[in-house]
Write an enzyme that holds these catalytic residues in place. Structure first.
Site, PDB file in Angstrom:
ATOM      1  CG  HIS A 272      -2.012  -0.950   1.230  1.00 11.35           C
ATOM      2  ND1 HIS A 272      -1.837  -2.262   1.569  1.00 11.35           N
ATOM      3  CD2 HIS A 272      -3.326  -0.808   0.909  1.00 11.35           C
ATOM      4  CE1 HIS A 272      -3.006  -2.898   1.474  1.00 11.35           C
ATOM      5  NE2 HIS A 272      -3.922  -2.038   1.073  1.00 11.35           N
ATOM      6  CG  ASP A 343      -4.008  -5.095  -4.220  1.00 18.05           C
ATOM      7  OD1 ASP A 343      -5.103  -4.562  -3.946  1.00 18.05           O
ATOM      8  OD2 ASP A 343      -3.260  -5.584  -3.346  1.00 18.05           O
TER       9      ASP A 343
END
Length: 416
Positions: A272, A343
């Site tokens: 992330h 993702d």
């Protein structure tokens, strides 16, 4: 034999002047056994087998409806694609938040803004988060309205893993399922039932896809981004549990997603916020990390989410942008023929290092079918369309992904 008897009988009738005629074929007065087959568009076709009242024994050959159903799906997909522009096809490869679609904050209602946005950008899927939910009725209405505005049925998804990654359990009060890791010693039946419960609760609200189960194995104790989201810290145990979970999600009525290929459980970093490295050889990964992905694929998982993971032994690019991983490994080595999705493309490891336009083009060139949460929908779509027009991506490459997406939708009754 039945046909021979019929011919002999008719000859006897002609020669002897007998007026009785034996009629062979379907008669509305006969007993009928009917098997229903759900077609790709959600309708029913009756396949009728006649139970003969005559005394002659007739052996019935079982009717194989698989080929007929596959043909119907293929024809429906062909028809849909023939009516799509290049822009429409590229939009179908996008999976966005309602905010990313409409450009507004904290969407809880689907109205004119959603309708107009879907007309301009007919995306393939919408992912919702906890900020989009207030109560059960509001959630159902929002999802139902959103679906009604889309010419092609939408994938409606969220991340509902159980434990700390849930969007509706804590917000809407659906059945609470704890961290997956907590159930590892309860066996495959528990994994199945937990997944089925989650899926059933999601389906009742209008969701048709879950970004679960986590197929990563918590092999690095210092890994916090996965941790107890994994089903186990043992490869073989995780494989058994993930395979059962896939069947549970399917029985509960939602499409499921194996994530995060090729395995996020051994990383020290969180993708992330930064590049995350898997410092293992491809041989080690194929022997270990692939065990849960393999059982999940064998169990029929429809989607695989590829993570932004760098595997130096294979490629210096993140897996989502790597042809060697997204195509050669996932399609070739693992024989996965379903939908491959990235993702979130908003993650800093991608957005900051490659930019919206370049990362979108690179992901498609790598073999990804759908892009999750591009930071700017219009920029991502326009970049891919331009790449096709410039010859950097072929339209048959786009068609390949769109066909996978629409085939799954047709199988799930999302095409009309």
């Amino acid at each position: 034999m039945k046909r021979i008897f019929a011919v002999l009988a008719m000859l006897v009738c002609v020669i002897g002047g007998i007026t009785g005629i034996l009629l062979l074929g379907n008669d509305e007065g006969d007993d009928v056994s009917t098997k229903k087959v759900q077609d790709a568009a959600g309708g029913d076709h009756g396949i009728t087998e006649i139970s003969s009242k005559e005394s002659v024994n007739t052996e019935k050959k079982p009717v194989d409806t698989t080929e007929t159903t596959e043909d119907a799906v293929s024809e429906l997909v062909d028809k849909t694609m023939a009516e799509m522009s290049l822009h429409d096809k590229v939009c179908q490869m996008m999976f966005v938040t309602p905010e990313g679609l409409t450009g507004t904050d904290d969407v809880m209602v689907a109205g004119d803004a959603t309708k107009q946005a879907l007309q301009a950008y007919p995306v393939g899927g919408i992912i919702y988060f906890a900020n989009n939910f207030d109560n059960v009725d509001q959630t159902r209405d929002m999802i139902s309205n959103t679906q009604s505005y889309s010419k092609i049925g939408l994938f409606i998804a969220t991340d509902e893993e159980g434990g700390r990654v849930n969007r509706i359990m804590d917000t809407l009060g659906t059945t609470y399922i704890g961290p997956m890791y907590d159930y590892k010693d309860d066996g495959p039946d528990a994994a199945f039932e937990n997944a089925k419960t989650i899926a059933s609760d999601m389906s009742a609200l209008g969701f048709n896809l879950d970004f679960a189960p986590v197929a990563d194995v918590w092999s690095n104790p210092d890994n916090t981004v996965i941790g107890d989201r994994a089903y186990s810290d043992d490869y073989a145990q995780a494989a058994e549990l993930v395979g059962s979970a896939v069947k549970g999600f399917q029985d509960g009525g939602v499409i499921c997603t194996l994530k995060h290929f090729p395995g996020h459980g051994d990383t020290a970093e969180d993708s992330h916020y930064s590049s995350a490295y898997v410092n293992r050889t491809k041989a080690q990964i194929m022997a270990d990390e692939m065990q849960p992905f393999r059982t999940g694929i064998d169990a029929g998982a429809e989607l695989v989410m590829v993570g932004h993971l760098i595997v130096p032994d294979i490629d210096e690019l993140p897996s989502t942008l790597s042809y060697k991983i997204a195509t050669e490994m996932l399609r070739g080595d693992m024989k996965f023929d379903g939908v491959a999705i990235t993702d979130s493309m908003e993650m800093e490891s991608i957005a900051d290092n490659y930019g919206v336009a370049d990362s979108a083009v690179m992901a498609v060139q790598a073999g990804m079918d759908m892009l999750l949460q591009p930071a700017d929908l219009a920029v991502a779509v326009n970049a891919i369309v331009t790449a096709v027009q410039n010859g950097d991506i072929t339209e048959p490459r786009i068609d390949e992904s769109v066909r996978r997406i629409l085939t799954l939708k047709a199988e799930r009754g999302l095409l009309e």
